[in-house]
Write an enzyme that holds these catalytic residues in place. Structure first.
Site, PDB file in Angstrom:
ATOM      1  N   LYS A   1      -7.865   0.996  -2.209  1.00  0.00           N
ATOM      2  CA  LYS A   1      -7.130   0.756  -0.819  1.00  0.00           C
ATOM      3  C   LYS A   1      -7.132   2.318   0.075  1.00  0.00           C
ATOM      4  O   LYS A   1      -7.904   1.789   1.248  1.00  0.00           O
ATOM      5  CB  LYS A   1      -5.654   1.009  -1.007  1.00  0.00           C
ATOM      6  CG  LYS A   1      -5.015   0.117   0.200  1.00  0.00           C
ATOM      7  CD  LYS A   1      -5.738  -1.679   0.832  1.00  0.00           C
ATOM      8  CE  LYS A   1      -5.049  -1.164   2.651  1.00  0.00           C
ATOM      9  NZ  LYS A   1      -3.568  -2.013   2.403  1.00  0.00           N
TER      10      LYS A   1
ATOM     11  N   THR B   1       0.388  -0.996  -0.233  1.00  0.00           N
ATOM     12  CA  THR B   1      -0.009   0.288   0.129  1.00  0.00           C
ATOM     13  C   THR B   1       0.552   1.123   0.056  1.00  0.00           C
ATOM     14  O   THR B   1       1.455   1.341   1.027  1.00  0.00           O
ATOM     15  CB  THR B   1      -0.363   0.389   1.298  1.00  0.00           C
ATOM     16  OG1 THR B   1      -1.922  -1.077   1.006  1.00  0.00           O
ATOM     17  CG2 THR B   1      -1.259   1.032   1.225  1.00  0.00           C
TER      18      THR B   1
END
Lengths: 302, 302
Positions: A170, A95
């Site tokens: 995300k 991420t």
């Protein structure tokens, strides 16, 4: 299909195990070699740099902590980029910043290599069970080629458009998670402060319109004083930093996200960074208690 | 068992219908007589004041908007109190101040009558289906006596201790709901602002750790631009006011609850009070759009 895997941390280890179990041949590299031991025992092959991983693989997967680590592994000395040849694919499951993702993909495209951003949700348990949610940005054909790998690691796999959209989705996911953790923390702490029966309150509240995954999965841990990490406060804080950076580019106000960022930052600075995200409740409990970052002395009745 | 029902609004009507369907004889009163028409058709008996309801009933149920209405119906002219005799029971299913609840129960106990606070969660749909969550505070024996009534209206019924604890638990429920609505609003609006596919984002995000009842039930309405109320913004705002009043008595900080109170207040003051709580997203959408309190002009791509 030869697969490379770089980054064998809490998430990377079970994810690479799932790939081995699905029959993929794996070449691996990790900064700390010791963490590779288990996957080597399971049949993965060790090499000495990201460049060699890329040279040995058709698809190179990365699972790293943050943007700078991804940049270093891709473009640093003996990086993935140095080992790539035309047609190879890089899949970044970390991420990281959506803007950086778009730039990295563009740089790799100059080498005639496609990149996918494919961050995941579901934590260590999801990685071990192969039930991760995978949010993918990038070229559609490349996504299709990588789908068998995703299916070995995840259950809910979504292609959300061009590069960066996996990371953007995300961050939407993480800002929602953070507000749900805040809701859980304030709700359970209010129940404690009012000297209600927290277990009964949790049971009744989580069964209705206030229900959430967090209340179902993390609130019982709080009631058992279990603050071991499914997902660490310092990583949630990092994701909220990325979300806030993204929001800044829009020039809009997201006060809930700003609030959770400040609270998770406070928690990380208070020594709670390595604890599970459910540890956020300690910020609230601590309003009445001496805080040592680890234990919780029950609040005395007033 | 003769049952009285006072307050035939959006919730009170379907709740009293469930009691009639379960075979209870119902005597009803409502400030606006017209709203009683349906339940009278279903077999309820109309009387002209709360006092007469109380005189005609063993158990008197109230379902009213806020603390002042409950106080007026209980202790005002021709109020319930005037019609009570020893051994009768009052069940307040409204969401009101926990402190006032404790006082009302004490006053009724002077008449040798028990009161239960029994606020509900689940909205109009839950009331119609008889699947409400019911959070009860008060005497245990009185709770047992009233349980058949609760079972006719609800599914998840919890007794949480002494008077006030039903209301306190409801406020915990409402502060969690409000933060989940904020999470949904910021998350979906960020997806819109980033020009992601909102439906895909919702699908992937709600399936994992970011999942919530709100995302499952209200987010699809937002995507369909449906802002009809399951639960109105002005009532959510009222519940947050009660939660904040309760929190003030503790002298602690609950910044998420304070934030949602300010945002729901802003929404109510912007003319959104009668819309469903999912309308909170308009505060965020409106950062780029002319706001008329009703319609939403899609944001132009930048």
């Amino acid at each position: 299909m030869k697969v490379g895997f770089i980054g064998l941390g809490i998430m990377g280890q079970p994810m690479s195990q799932r790939l081995l179990q699905a029959g993929f041949h794996l070449t691996v590299y990790n900064r700390t070699a010791k963490k590779a031991e288990k996957v080597l025992t399971s049949g993965a092959k060790w090499v000495d740099s990201p460049a060699v991983v890329a040279a040995a693989s058709d698809i190179v997967i990365m699972m790293l902590p943050d943007t700078p680590e991804v940049e270093a592994v891709l473009f640093g000395k003996n990086g993935v980029s140095a080992g790539l040849s035309a047609g190879k694919i890089v899949v970044d499951m970390s991420t990281i910043s959506p803007e950086a993702t778009v730039q990295f993909a563009a740089r790799l495209r100059e080498q005639n290599c496609e990149m996918l951003d494919a961050p995941v949700s579901g934590g260590e348990n999801g990685a071990m069970a192969g039930t991760l949610t995978i949010m993918v940005g990038g070229d559609e054909k490349t996504f299709q080629k990588c789908l068998p790998l995703f299916q070995a690691m995840g259950k809910n796999i979504a292609h959300l458009g061009a590069n960066g959209n996996g990371q953007r989705t995300k961050l939407v996911n993480q800002m929602i998670c953070a507000l749900h953790i805040l809701a859980m923390s304030e709700g359970l702490h209010l129940a404690e402060a009012l000297e209600l029966n927290s277990e009964k309150v949790l049971q009744v509240v989580s069964s209705g319109a206030a229900g959430s995954w967090m209340l179902n999965h993390l609130a019982p841990r709080i009631l058992q004083n279990d603050f071991t990490p499914g997902f660490m406060i310092k990583l949630q804080q990092k994701d909220l930093r990325l979300a806030n950076e993204l929001i800044k580019t829009l020039g809009e106000n997201f006060p809930g996200t700003a609030l959770t960022y400040s609270l998770f930052t406070k928690a990380a600075e208070s020594g709670l960074g390595e604890q599970g995200t459910q540890g956020l409740i300690k910020l609230f409990r601590n309003q009445y208690n001496q805080f040592d970052g680890k234990s919780f002395a029950p609040r005395k009745p007033t």
